[in-house]
Design a protein around this motif. Sequence first.
Motif, PDB file in Angstrom:
ATOM      1  N   TYR A  29      -3.533 -69.509 -30.575  1.00 56.18           N
ATOM      2  CA  TYR A  29      -3.941 -70.208 -29.417  1.00 56.18           C
ATOM      3  C   TYR A  29      -5.311 -71.352 -29.258  1.00 56.18           C
ATOM      4  O   TYR A  29      -5.883 -70.112 -30.056  1.00 56.18           O
ATOM      5  N   ARG A  30      -5.650 -72.568 -29.365  1.00 53.28           N
ATOM      6  CA  ARG A  30      -7.076 -72.840 -29.793  1.00 53.28           C
ATOM      7  C   ARG A  30      -7.987 -72.899 -28.211  1.00 53.28           C
ATOM      8  O   ARG A  30      -6.488 -73.217 -27.043  1.00 53.28           O
ATOM      9  N   PRO A  31      -8.406 -72.181 -28.179  1.00 53.59           N
ATOM     10  CA  PRO A  31      -9.530 -71.968 -26.888  1.00 53.59           C
ATOM     11  C   PRO A  31      -9.207 -73.565 -25.709  1.00 53.59           C
ATOM     12  O   PRO A  31      -9.095 -73.459 -24.565  1.00 53.59           O
ATOM     13  N   PHE A  32      -9.021 -74.506 -26.364  1.00 54.54           N
ATOM     14  CA  PHE A  32      -8.929 -75.455 -25.646  1.00 54.54           C
ATOM     15  C   PHE A  32      -7.817 -75.863 -24.698  1.00 54.54           C
ATOM     16  O   PHE A  32      -7.266 -76.643 -24.088  1.00 54.54           O
ATOM     17  N   GLN A  33      -6.750 -75.515 -25.790  1.00 57.23           N
ATOM     18  CA  GLN A  33      -5.017 -75.547 -25.021  1.00 57.23           C
ATOM     19  C   GLN A  33      -5.188 -74.416 -23.999  1.00 57.23           C
ATOM     20  O   GLN A  33      -4.405 -74.334 -23.319  1.00 57.23           O
ATOM     21  N   LEU A  34      -5.616 -72.878 -24.375  1.00 56.43           N
ATOM     22  CA  LEU A  34      -5.942 -72.413 -22.977  1.00 56.43           C
ATOM     23  C   LEU A  34      -6.487 -73.374 -21.451  1.00 56.43           C
ATOM     24  O   LEU A  34      -6.008 -72.236 -21.133  1.00 56.43           O
ATOM     25  N   MET A  35      -7.207 -73.185 -21.731  1.00 57.02           N
ATOM     26  CA  MET A  35      -8.405 -73.915 -20.675  1.00 57.02           C
ATOM     27  C   MET A  35      -7.043 -74.997 -20.394  1.00 57.02           C
ATOM     28  O   MET A  35      -6.767 -75.239 -18.587  1.00 57.02           O
ATOM     29  N   VAL A  36      -6.550 -76.076 -20.888  1.00 54.95           N
ATOM     30  CA  VAL A  36      -5.757 -76.654 -20.396  1.00 54.95           C
ATOM     31  C   VAL A  36      -4.959 -76.110 -19.815  1.00 54.95           C
ATOM     32  O   VAL A  36      -4.044 -76.386 -18.322  1.00 54.95           O
ATOM     33  N   SER A  37      -3.676 -75.011 -19.956  1.00 51.92           N
ATOM     34  CA  SER A  37      -2.652 -74.656 -19.904  1.00 51.92           C
ATOM     35  C   SER A  37      -2.861 -74.174 -18.318  1.00 51.92           C
ATOM     36  O   SER A  37      -2.339 -73.890 -17.358  1.00 51.92           O
ATOM     37  N   ILE A  58      12.397 -79.150  -4.504  1.00 53.54           N
ATOM     38  CA  ILE A  58      12.931 -79.674  -5.729  1.00 53.54           C
ATOM     39  C   ILE A  58      13.838 -79.057  -6.877  1.00 53.54           C
ATOM     40  O   ILE A  58      14.720 -78.176  -6.374  1.00 53.54           O
ATOM     41  N   ASP A  59      14.336 -80.304  -7.418  1.00 54.37           N
ATOM     42  CA  ASP A  59      15.203 -79.464  -9.107  1.00 54.37           C
ATOM     43  C   ASP A  59      14.525 -79.355  -9.555  1.00 54.37           C
ATOM     44  O   ASP A  59      15.027 -78.425 -11.191  1.00 54.37           O
ATOM     45  N   ASP A  60      13.767 -80.297 -10.283  1.00 60.75           N
ATOM     46  CA  ASP A  60      12.858 -80.224 -11.564  1.00 60.75           C
ATOM     47  C   ASP A  60      10.762 -80.167 -11.185  1.00 60.75           C
ATOM     48  O   ASP A  60      10.674 -81.156 -10.966  1.00 60.75           O
ATOM     49  N   LEU A  61      10.543 -80.016 -12.097  1.00 58.85           N
ATOM     50  CA  LEU A  61       8.790 -80.415 -12.248  1.00 58.85           C
ATOM     51  C   LEU A  61       8.357 -80.636 -13.534  1.00 58.85           C
ATOM     52  O   LEU A  61       9.107 -79.475 -14.218  1.00 58.85           O
ATOM     53  N   LYS A  62       8.306 -81.002 -13.774  1.00 57.35           N
ATOM     54  CA  LYS A  62       7.307 -81.330 -15.261  1.00 57.35           C
ATOM     55  C   LYS A  62       5.469 -82.192 -14.838  1.00 57.35           C
ATOM     56  O   LYS A  62       4.948 -82.444 -14.791  1.00 57.35           O
ATOM     57  N   ILE A  63       5.027 -80.985 -15.944  1.00 55.36           N
ATOM     58  CA  ILE A  63       3.144 -81.730 -15.419  1.00 55.36           C
ATOM     59  C   ILE A  63       3.163 -82.061 -17.359  1.00 55.36           C
ATOM     60  O   ILE A  63       3.141 -81.438 -17.957  1.00 55.36           O
ATOM     61  N   SER A  64       2.815 -83.174 -17.859  1.00 58.44           N
ATOM     62  CA  SER A  64       2.478 -83.393 -18.634  1.00 58.44           C
ATOM     63  C   SER A  64       0.851 -83.442 -18.642  1.00 58.44           C
ATOM     64  O   SER A  64       0.309 -84.475 -17.701  1.00 58.44           O
ATOM     65  N   ALA A  65      -0.012 -82.738 -19.283  1.00 61.11           N
ATOM     66  CA  ALA A  65      -1.413 -82.794 -19.592  1.00 61.11           C
ATOM     67  C   ALA A  65      -1.723 -83.849 -20.507  1.00 61.11           C
ATOM     68  O   ALA A  65      -1.519 -83.634 -21.981  1.00 61.11           O
ATOM     69  N   GLU A  66      -2.940 -84.831 -20.868  1.00 56.64           N
ATOM     70  CA  GLU A  66      -3.816 -85.667 -21.664  1.00 56.64           C
ATOM     71  C   GLU A  66      -4.899 -85.151 -22.189  1.00 56.64           C
ATOM     72  O   GLU A  66      -5.290 -84.795 -20.570  1.00 56.64           O
ATOM     73  N   VAL A  67      -6.010 -85.169 -22.280  1.00 55.38           N
ATOM     74  CA  VAL A  67      -7.422 -84.476 -23.064  1.00 55.38           C
ATOM     75  C   VAL A  67      -7.803 -84.682 -23.443  1.00 55.38           C
ATOM     76  O   VAL A  67      -7.481 -86.010 -24.788  1.00 55.38           O
ATOM     77  N   GLU A  68      -9.460 -85.356 -23.129  1.00 49.99           N
ATOM     78  CA  GLU A  68     -10.065 -86.230 -23.880  1.00 49.99           C
ATOM     79  C   GLU A  68     -11.134 -84.785 -23.848  1.00 49.99           C
ATOM     80  O   GLU A  68     -11.615 -84.312 -23.574  1.00 49.99           O
ATOM     81  N   ARG A  69     -11.690 -85.143 -24.778  1.00 50.62           N
ATOM     82  CA  ARG A  69     -13.073 -84.212 -25.740  1.00 50.62           C
ATOM     83  C   ARG A  69     -14.328 -85.556 -26.345  1.00 50.62           C
ATOM     84  O   ARG A  69     -13.905 -86.133 -26.826  1.00 50.62           O
ATOM     85  N   THR A  78     -14.123 -83.802 -21.186  1.00 51.97           N
ATOM     86  CA  THR A  78     -14.502 -83.971 -20.793  1.00 51.97           C
ATOM     87  C   THR A  78     -13.434 -84.598 -19.547  1.00 51.97           C
ATOM     88  O   THR A  78     -13.680 -84.819 -18.534  1.00 51.97           O
ATOM     89  N   ASP A  79     -12.219 -84.500 -20.236  1.00 49.00           N
ATOM     90  CA  ASP A  79     -11.243 -85.464 -19.145  1.00 49.00           C
ATOM     91  C   ASP A  79      -9.804 -84.308 -18.828  1.00 49.00           C
ATOM     92  O   ASP A  79      -9.268 -84.839 -20.140  1.00 49.00           O
ATOM     93  N   ILE A  80      -9.368 -83.862 -18.185  1.00 47.33           N
ATOM     94  CA  ILE A  80      -7.810 -84.220 -18.273  1.00 47.33           C
ATOM     95  C   ILE A  80      -7.079 -84.499 -17.329  1.00 47.33           C
ATOM     96  O   ILE A  80      -7.207 -84.750 -15.947  1.00 47.33           O
ATOM     97  N   GLN A  81      -5.742 -85.356 -18.116  1.00 47.73           N
ATOM     98  CA  GLN A  81      -5.358 -86.110 -16.545  1.00 47.73           C
ATOM     99  C   GLN A  81      -3.474 -85.028 -17.040  1.00 47.73           C
ATOM    100  O   GLN A  81      -2.960 -85.018 -17.831  1.00 47.73           O
ATOM    101  N   LEU A  82      -3.328 -84.511 -15.714  1.00 44.83           N
ATOM    102  CA  LEU A  82      -2.050 -84.096 -15.053  1.00 44.83           C
ATOM    103  C   LEU A  82      -1.039 -85.206 -15.021  1.00 44.83           C
ATOM    104  O   LEU A  82      -1.567 -85.960 -13.463  1.00 44.83           O
ATOM    105  N   HIS A  83       0.096 -85.937 -15.285  1.00 43.30           N
ATOM    106  CA  HIS A  83       1.345 -86.316 -14.739  1.00 43.30           C
ATOM    107  C   HIS A  83       2.484 -85.785 -14.089  1.00 43.30           C
ATOM    108  O   HIS A  83       2.867 -84.759 -15.097  1.00 43.30           O
TER     109      HIS A  83
END
Length: 130
Positions: A29-37, A58-69, A78-83
Amino acid sequence: MDFYLSEGGVRTQLPFGELDISGNEEHGYRPFQLMVSSVAGCSASVFRKILDKKKIAIDDLKISAEVERAPDEANKITDIQLHFVVKGVGLKKEQLEKSIEIARKNCSMIRTIEDSVTITETLEVINLSN
């Protein structure tokens, strides 16, 4: 935690299993993936506990993460967007938004990096019929 050199990175043994970390995805795993995870996982866990305390089912929860470096700063995050996408019956968006705010204040990973990384959360609610 102890870390040992491995092929292409480092390895650690954790109670749940072995973890390989490398700048090369072929070796771990790449370090940035672990940070975002860590940020997404912590946020989701705290959010769920808050919903349980409020007795919001709730029946389900999904979180999508977008990362800017920043490539000119050693690829610093620099940015993490959690949807958040929450599915359930009779969900009220305002209640869920307040729960996300509380989760943010109680997530140790967000609190650790919030002064150096911009973290934003957005919410999508999908109300299912009975």
